[in-house]
Scaffold this active site. Structure first.
Site, mmCIF file in Angstrom:
data_model
loop_
_atom_site.group_PDB
_atom_site.id
_atom_site.type_symbol
_atom_site.label_atom_id
_atom_site.label_comp_id
_atom_site.label_asym_id
_atom_site.label_seq_id
_atom_site.Cartn_x
_atom_site.Cartn_y
_atom_site.Cartn_z
ATOM 1 N N THR A 1 5.447 6.410 3.015
ATOM 2 C CA THR A 1 4.324 5.867 3.755
ATOM 3 C C THR A 1 3.805 4.674 2.997
ATOM 4 O O THR A 1 2.798 4.695 2.332
ATOM 5 C CB THR A 1 3.196 6.862 4.031
ATOM 6 O OG1 THR A 1 2.291 6.232 4.927
ATOM 7 C CG2 THR A 1 2.458 7.319 2.831
ATOM 8 N N THR B 1 -9.522 15.947 8.232
ATOM 9 C CA THR B 1 -10.835 16.563 8.444
ATOM 10 C C THR B 1 -11.880 16.065 7.445
ATOM 11 O O THR B 1 -13.048 16.393 7.590
ATOM 12 C CB THR B 1 -10.734 18.095 8.340
ATOM 13 O OG1 THR B 1 -10.148 18.451 7.080
ATOM 14 C CG2 THR B 1 -9.878 18.634 9.463
ATOM 15 N N LYS C 1 0.865 -1.174 0.000
ATOM 16 C CA LYS C 1 0.000 0.000 0.000
ATOM 17 C C LYS C 1 0.902 1.224 0.000
ATOM 18 O O LYS C 1 2.043 1.186 0.461
ATOM 19 C CB LYS C 1 -0.931 0.016 1.206
ATOM 20 C CG LYS C 1 -0.278 0.138 2.567
ATOM 21 C CD LYS C 1 0.168 1.530 3.029
ATOM 22 C CE LYS C 1 -0.944 2.540 2.908
ATOM 23 N NZ LYS C 1 -0.432 3.907 3.359
ATOM 24 N N ASN D 1 -4.583 16.119 0.572
ATOM 25 C CA ASN D 1 -3.699 16.341 1.709
ATOM 26 C C ASN D 1 -4.047 17.579 2.510
ATOM 27 O O ASN D 1 -3.667 17.685 3.681
ATOM 28 C CB ASN D 1 -2.250 16.375 1.217
ATOM 29 C CG ASN D 1 -1.749 14.998 0.900
ATOM 30 O OD1 ASN D 1 -1.404 14.227 1.799
ATOM 31 N ND2 ASN D 1 -1.756 14.626 -0.378
ATOM 32 N N GLU E 1 -1.355 9.872 -4.846
ATOM 33 C CA GLU E 1 -2.565 10.611 -4.495
ATOM 34 C C GLU E 1 -2.901 11.652 -5.556
ATOM 35 O O GLU E 1 -2.097 12.535 -5.856
ATOM 36 C CB GLU E 1 -2.390 11.276 -3.128
ATOM 37 C CG GLU E 1 -2.414 10.267 -1.996
ATOM 38 C CD GLU E 1 -2.084 10.858 -0.646
ATOM 39 O OE1 GLU E 1 -2.416 10.208 0.358
ATOM 40 O OE2 GLU E 1 -1.496 11.947 -0.595
#
Length: 402
Positions: free
Chosen positions: A189, A402, A178, A397, A275
């Site tokens: 990450t 949130t 991942k 990002n 992303e």
């Protein structure tokens, strides 16, 4: 002769190699998707690992680095949705609890269980959900679901399974990973787990992995940030019953070919799934004096925000590419550099050349862009992979917690 006939097993998964099992479940760490999984070997396996170089290391990284020092591992428990990082002493306590509960459920010693986590940093892990979820996992469960259980902002599962014959025995190897953001050389990450039924001792397995990551996982960059949780683990349980793979042999060279196939495949697919990405960018450097020089330049170009933005905008701005090359510490001949974009020359001997603008515009519409650089300084080559920098990346990002 070390060339192998590598077979891709299309319907393979992390538990395809002999003697492995896996499962993935939704236990409530994320809203709906699977968020807890494990990999189990029937017998203790040789293990190798590489980890983040970030000085801030998540509790699971600290625990697993210590655990695998014995050279053996039989199970890995992984959660997504929460990184269990930077939460003080409670983080290590929770990682140890994950390890202990998994060991108890599987009736294993704790020192044969590794722990990995990925997700939001700085939030205390809801350990009750995790420990309850560990009891929900099945020893012979839904193995393909493991790939789903480790995902965070990934949009696609990343896995590959291959087989090849080594010393007259069929060896199978599977990898799953991942990672789609906070990806940068020296681990990112990302979590990656590789299983194989090959018979190889842990010291040699560690050497093969440590050597390999320099040209695979350490050559991807999405955004220049290095995470707190990066972990790559390889388990080799010997269940193929092949003659033990020894150093400096044809069998070892062939094993490293298999490992590199898996790690490079996973690295490229992580870069492709960056992303907000719309394009995979591959940079190939040729003609360098040293391999490290070639890799450094490829990495610098693919990591340049200006290059990434230009590719997103379908702008053939080779000036950004050559500027990135010159910004490295590699000694180059500034007067003799070639650059091609999707095999269309835009710079030869450091001089701009005429090219078919319409053809290049069509090439920049593709979802895979290759930049070839020739330094004309030697014979060394290197590759790196990344993706374009998009509006969607900023959105993801900017709103991550949130």
């Amino acid at each position: 002769m070390t060339d192998l006939n590598i077979n891709i097993i299309e319907d393979g998964h992390i538990a395809t190699p002999l003697g492995f099992h896996a499962d993935g479940q939704h236990v409530g760490l994320k809203h709906k998707s699977k968020d807890l999984g494990w990999i189990i070997s029937d017998v203790p396996a040789s293990v190798a690992g590489v980890f983040t170089t970030n000085q801030i290391q998540a509790a699971p990284v600290q625990l697993t680095k210590y655990t695998i020092q014995s050279g053996q591992l039989q199970a890995i428990i992984v959660n997504s949705g929460n990184a269990n990082a930077v939460t003080g002493p409670i983080g290590l306590q929770h990682a140890k609890e994950m390890q202990q509960v998994t060991a108890d459920v599987l009736n294993l010693p704790t020192d044969l269980v590794a722990v990995a986590s990925t997700g939001i940093i700085g939030q205390v892990l809801p350990i009750e959900k995790v420990t309850h979820g560990i009891h929900q996992l099945k020893a012979t469960g839904n193995a393909p679901a493991f790939a789903q259980a480790i995902m965070t902002t990934d949009t696609l599962e990343k896995h590959v399974t291959i087989s090849a014959e080594i010393s007259g025995t069929t060896i199978t190897m599977s990898g799953v990973a991942k990672g789609s953001g906070m990806l940068h050389p020296n681990m990112a990450t990302m979590l990656a787990f590789i299983t194989t039924d090959a018979n190889i001792n842990s010291d040699l397995l560690q050497k093969s992995l440590s050597d390999d990551v320099e040209t695979s996982f350490n050559q991807i960059t999405i955004d220049g940030d290095t995470s707190t949780n990066d972990t790559v683990l390889v388990m080799a349980n010997g269940q193929a019953n092949n003659p033990e793979i020894l150093a400096d042999t044809v069998a070892y060279a062939q094993f490293t070919q298999m490992l590199h196939y898996v790690t490079e495949y996973l690295a490229i697919h992580m870069a492709k799934d960056g992303e907000g990405a719309t394009k995979l960018i591959s940079v190939h450097t040729n003609g360098a004096k040293e391999m490290n020089d070639a890799r450094m330049i490829a990495k610098k170009v693919v990591g340049s925000s200006l290059v990434k933005a230009a590719i997103f905008g379908k702008d053939p701005n080779w000036g950004r590419i050559i500027a990135a090359i010159g910004a490295t510490s590699v000694i180059i001949n500034p007067q003799n550099i070639d650059i091609k974009i999707n095999n269309i020359a835009v710079l030869l001997a450091s001089q701009p050349v005429s090219y078919d603008e319409q053809m290049l515009a069509q090439e920049l519409e593709q979802d895979e862009i290759t930049i070839d650089i020739d330094l004309h300084s030697g014979n060394a080559t290197g590759k790196a992979w990344g993706c374009d920098l998009t509006y969607e990346y900023v959105k993801i990002n900017a709103l991550y917690t949130t």
